[in-house]
Design an enzyme around this catalytic site. Structure first.
Site, PDB file in Angstrom:
ATOM      1  N   ASP A  34      28.249  41.413  31.460  1.00 50.32           N
ATOM      2  CA  ASP A  34      27.822  41.970  30.301  1.00 50.32           C
ATOM      3  C   ASP A  34      27.657  40.855  29.331  1.00 50.32           C
ATOM      4  O   ASP A  34      26.809  40.837  28.440  1.00 50.32           O
ATOM      5  CB  ASP A  34      29.047  42.858  29.363  1.00 50.32           C
ATOM      6  N   LYS A  47      37.296  51.531  40.651  1.00 49.16           N
ATOM      7  CA  LYS A  47      38.779  52.062  40.179  1.00 49.16           C
ATOM      8  C   LYS A  47      38.794  51.388  38.989  1.00 49.16           C
ATOM      9  O   LYS A  47      39.188  50.174  38.898  1.00 49.16           O
ATOM     10  CB  LYS A  47      39.653  51.471  41.323  1.00 49.16           C
ATOM     11  N   SER A  64      39.165  47.371  40.696  1.00 52.39           N
ATOM     12  CA  SER A  64      40.075  47.207  39.631  1.00 52.39           C
ATOM     13  C   SER A  64      39.832  46.080  38.727  1.00 52.39           C
ATOM     14  O   SER A  64      38.979  45.798  38.289  1.00 52.39           O
ATOM     15  CB  SER A  64      41.499  47.258  40.130  1.00 52.39           C
TER      16      SER A  64
END
Length: 438
Positions: A328, A342, A317
């Protein structure tokens, strides 16, 4: 003729739906019940509605099944309008995914207690995939941790009842209760191929956001984020300021066994390592409200300090949002194993009974458009662990980093942390060489 049939169906549906939403007096409910409670053989009009290719014909199919249950089920007290409709609602949501569900007013209250960081229970974070319920993380110092329950354990029984026959929400509810009361659980531990039984005494559980902040070897900072709560970013500020004062050469942020938490906290923590306005995460869904973008906010910035994030299969999560974002933006190196996966958005929609419908309305995407849900985040450097090593890791995470931990006469090593420190040493050496040995 179709219009007449549609109006007939709509009238029947509305007449049934009203008693479920309003506390209508009993004498007003009976006519509505009669209107939609035919005998087992439906009248010709109803048969015609079900055969007609109208988009609402499935409602007629549902009403027919509902009427049959109400008129014929053996226990009359189990087939009231309210019970049947709520059962249907629960079933509908559970068929969608493990995270969509109907929550009673009592369950909503329990969820609010969880997010405050203090509740009465045994200190487990659980996840469900199919019919299997596993322990994602164990709260430090909680009854479950003291008794020896480990992340990765599969929950088999709660209070003598098989977990496989429970709804996930009911399973969680059974673990909570009045402080001082006991609950028995049975787990299967794959690393040992054995079952374990525990009798745990419920207690108020405090969930610390950070743990183990320390400078290792006089060179590198280490801190573990156990969950993302309302105070995580502020707590981390204090730790990072201390690291900066001690002039550490790099920082390891440990996200292993972190089950997640608040999206806002993940955005705030990410903002410490990104320029203001850089994309942290975005969501995609059917509705316009489900499509949102979240950017780095104003904060004390640490833009140059080398970072390594430790992740594993129990990082989920909000932990995955943070890790995927920094990966990224090339702001951190991820080391460990693939995360849990998740990454869906649940919207809590209040209902008239003061309960709520928790509905999955979107999915999280990293800045480079990667989907987190059911895929997880793959680390840059994969350092796998055996199931036995993962079980020992839970013991290691509950000690101070750098502290020697032994079991059965053997020292337990944290190979992932060791590799992270080696990586930071390599980065430091590279920077020195590039700057002419300064």
């Amino acid at each position: 003729m179709k219009k007449i049939l549609f109006l007939t169906l709509l009238f029947s549906f509305c007449a049934f739906a009203v008693p479920a939403e309003e506390k209508t007096p009993e004498d007003k409910r009976k006519p509505a019940e009669k209107a939609i409670a035919p005998n087992l053989s439906l009248p010709p009009v109803r048969d015609a509605i079900e055969k007609d290719p109208h988009p609402y014909r499935d409602i007629a199919f549902f009403l027919r099944a509902l009427a049959i249950v109400r008129e014929n089920y053996v226990d009359r007290d189990k087939v009231s309008d309210e019970k049947l409709l709520k059962a249907a609602l629960r079933g509908m949501l559970q068929e969608l995914d493990p995270f969509s569900m109907y929550e009673t007013p009592e369950q909503l209250k329990a969820i609010r207690e969880d997010t405050t960081g203090r509740f009465a229970g045994i200190g487990l974070t659980l996840s469900q995939r199919g019919n299997v319920v596993r322990v994602v993380s164990v709260v430090d110092g909680a009854p479950a941790q003291k008794a020896g329950v480990l992340p990765g354990d599969q929950l088999i029984e709660v209070g003598g009842e098989p977990v496989a026959k429970m709804r996930f929400r009911d399973c969680v509810a059974k673990l909570k209760g009045v402080p001082g009361t006991q609950v028995k659980i049975k787990v299967y531990r794959g690393s040992a191929d054995a079952y374990r039984e525990f009798t745990l005494t419920r207690a108020f559980v405090r969930i610390p956001s950070l743990r183990g902040a320390k400078v290792i070897g006089g060179e590198f900072g280490y801190v573990r984020i156990t969950n993302f709560s309302a105070t995580t970013a502020q707590d981390l500020d204090k730790v990072l300021a201390d690291f900066a004062a001690k002039k550490v050469k790099g920082v390891v942020i440990d996200l292993r066994n972190n089950p997640g938490g608040l999206l806002k906290a993940a955005v705030e923590v990410s903002s410490r390592f990104l320029k203001k306005g850089e994309l942290v995460v975005y969501t995609e869904g059917q509705s316009e409200r489900a499509r949102q973008r979240f950017y780095a906010v104003d904060a004390v910035k640490y833009l140059d300090i080398p970072l390594v994030l430790l992740v594993n299969g129990n990082s989920a999560s909000a932990a995955e949002i943070f890790a995927g974002c920094l990966q990224d933006h090339n702001r951190a190196v991820l080391l460990g194993s693939r995360t849990f996966g998740k990454g869906s958005v649940q919207t809590v929609i209040p209902l008239s009974d003061k309960g709520a419908m928790r509905l999955t309305t979107g999915k999280y995407h990293t800045p480079s458009r990667r989907v987190i849900h059911e895929k997880g985040i793959m680390p840059d450097i994969v350092v796998p662990m055996t199931p036995a090593a993962e079980a020992l890791l839970a013991l290691r995470l509950n000690t101070e980093p750098g502290e020697v931990l032994s079991k059965n006469g053997r020292n337990i090593k944290d190979i992932q942390l060791e590799r992270a420190l080696e990586l930071l040493k390599g980065v430091d050496l590279f920077m020195k060489n590039r700057n002419g040995g300064e």
